[in-house]
Design a protein around this motif. Sequence first.
Motif, PDB file in Angstrom:
ATOM      1  N   PRO A   1       0.809  -1.233   0.000  1.00 54.81           N
ATOM      2  CA  PRO A   1       0.000   0.000   0.000  1.00 54.81           C
ATOM      3  C   PRO A   1       0.838   1.276   0.000  1.00 54.81           C
TER       4      PRO A   1
ATOM      5  N   THR B   1      -6.320   6.341  -4.396  1.00 52.99           N
ATOM      6  CA  THR B   1      -5.236   7.327  -4.577  1.00 52.99           C
ATOM      7  C   THR B   1      -5.433   8.125  -5.874  1.00 52.99           C
TER       8      THR B   1
ATOM      9  N   LEU C   1      -7.264   0.522  -2.997  1.00 51.86           N
ATOM     10  CA  LEU C   1      -6.470   1.674  -2.558  1.00 51.86           C
ATOM     11  C   LEU C   1      -5.924   2.413  -3.778  1.00 51.86           C
TER      12      LEU C   1
END
Length: 440
Positions: free
Chosen positions: A191, A251, A247
């Motif tokens: 991540p 982003t 994720l």
Amino acid sequence: MPQLEEELFPSTPGRIKSDRMHHNTMNRTFHRCFASTSTMFLWALFLIALTASYISFQSFITSGSRYLHHTSHTSIGDLHWEKQIRSSAQIRRQNGLTVLVTGAAGFVGTHVSLALKKRGDGVVGIDNFNDYYDPSLKKSRRSMLESYHIFIVKGDINDQKLLAKLFEIVPFTHVMHLAAQAGVRYAMENPNSYVHSNIAGLVTLLEQCKSADRQPAIVWASSSSVYGLNEKVPFSESDQTDQPASLYAATKKAGEEITHTYNHIYGLSITGLRFFTVYGPWGRPDMAYFSFTKNILQGKPITVYRGKDRVDLARDFTYIDDIVKGCVASLDTAGKSTGSGGKKRGPAPYRIYNLGNTSPVTVPTLVSILEKNLKMKAKKNMVEMPGNGDVPFTHANISLAQRELGYKPTTDLSTGLRKFVKWYLTYYGYNQGKGNSVNL
Ligand SMILES: O=C(O)[C@H]1O[C@H](OP(=O)(O)OP(=O)(O)OC[C@H]2O[C@@H](n3ccc(=O)[nH]c3=O)[C@H](O)[C@@H]2O)[C@H](O)[C@@H](O)[C@@H]1O
């Protein structure tokens, strides 16, 4: 003396202070008796500390200049390096652009750099050549670009000093920001790399752009993944994008918001492009069409994900040449940034476009097209889609890009995959006697 002591031990909360208080009570008498000796002692300490900080400051300067000269294979900061940048940035047509392409050794970055250079724009690349996938492919792309006199600086977009240096050497009119941590499922493994590149790196780049004395216009790669779990199809730019499934998607969505604030506060011209599963020659080995090709050729099994109730997954696969046209049109139509040196002088454009193909194809169909082109059967493992960031389908509404950019994709998946397979076989030496020489 208490004043000097305060300077040496600043009054911060926590362990140091309480230790000090304890120490003070215990030694008040001692201090009174030997006041002059301890004053001298503290002055000596102070001088030693001064000398030590001077020495470390000197070594910081030395290591700083060492950094400037040795962090890259091309000796960042030296005259030859600067010359290569200037020459790569040279414009060879009237009203040409001067573009900094981030992620220039990446898949889309390579193609866009080449397209710009071929029509006479000045192009300078930057890429950190990380090992998310085989760096030798990135190096081959770089060699190919070098043959067209495009120079790629080896460096990270988080390196603020490097960016400042590049802008000092070249007054870029545009930034094509394609450097990113890509891949939807890898975000569960690593991540932080998404935060590093897609958030921190983006902010560092925007900081540089906003303080440039002639602010460049910025075109950057968002992603179709921002539509996340939306069910209304086709996906339109005006749809809400607040249910990302990974994720990675989060982003990219954050990037859209961050760029908006820089547009609002500093007058940066921003164009965000939502790419839909881009594929083609010189592509990314982590993507399904690429890894499937590799495994089929090696006789290894491939894993084909399926949605709930055995529904096939589908993607609006978009061929690289169409994406490049969309990127170049975005650069050409990007209005100017209005600010300079960190001050906004007026409103600047903020645009977002879908760049897709508008004809989703299922993953099993993708596999059968590859089988036909490779003349080999795939060993398929059909597996239920794990909850690791994937979405069941994507489908772009491209009417806005069509209207405002003149964007019109022309390559269907069969045609595009045929070109990809041809490139793959040549590049990896399956076409006997042809070696590694490739034409785009
Ligand atoms: O368009 C986008 O926004 C995104 O497109 C791709 O993401 P993805 O569509 O997931 O592309 P692939 O990883 O190539 O997967 C394509 C399809 O194949 C499926 N797949 C993938 C891998 C695999 O082993 N098996 C398999 O069936 C996936 O579930 C997906 O439906 C890119 O990897 C992202 O960087 C990009 O932002």
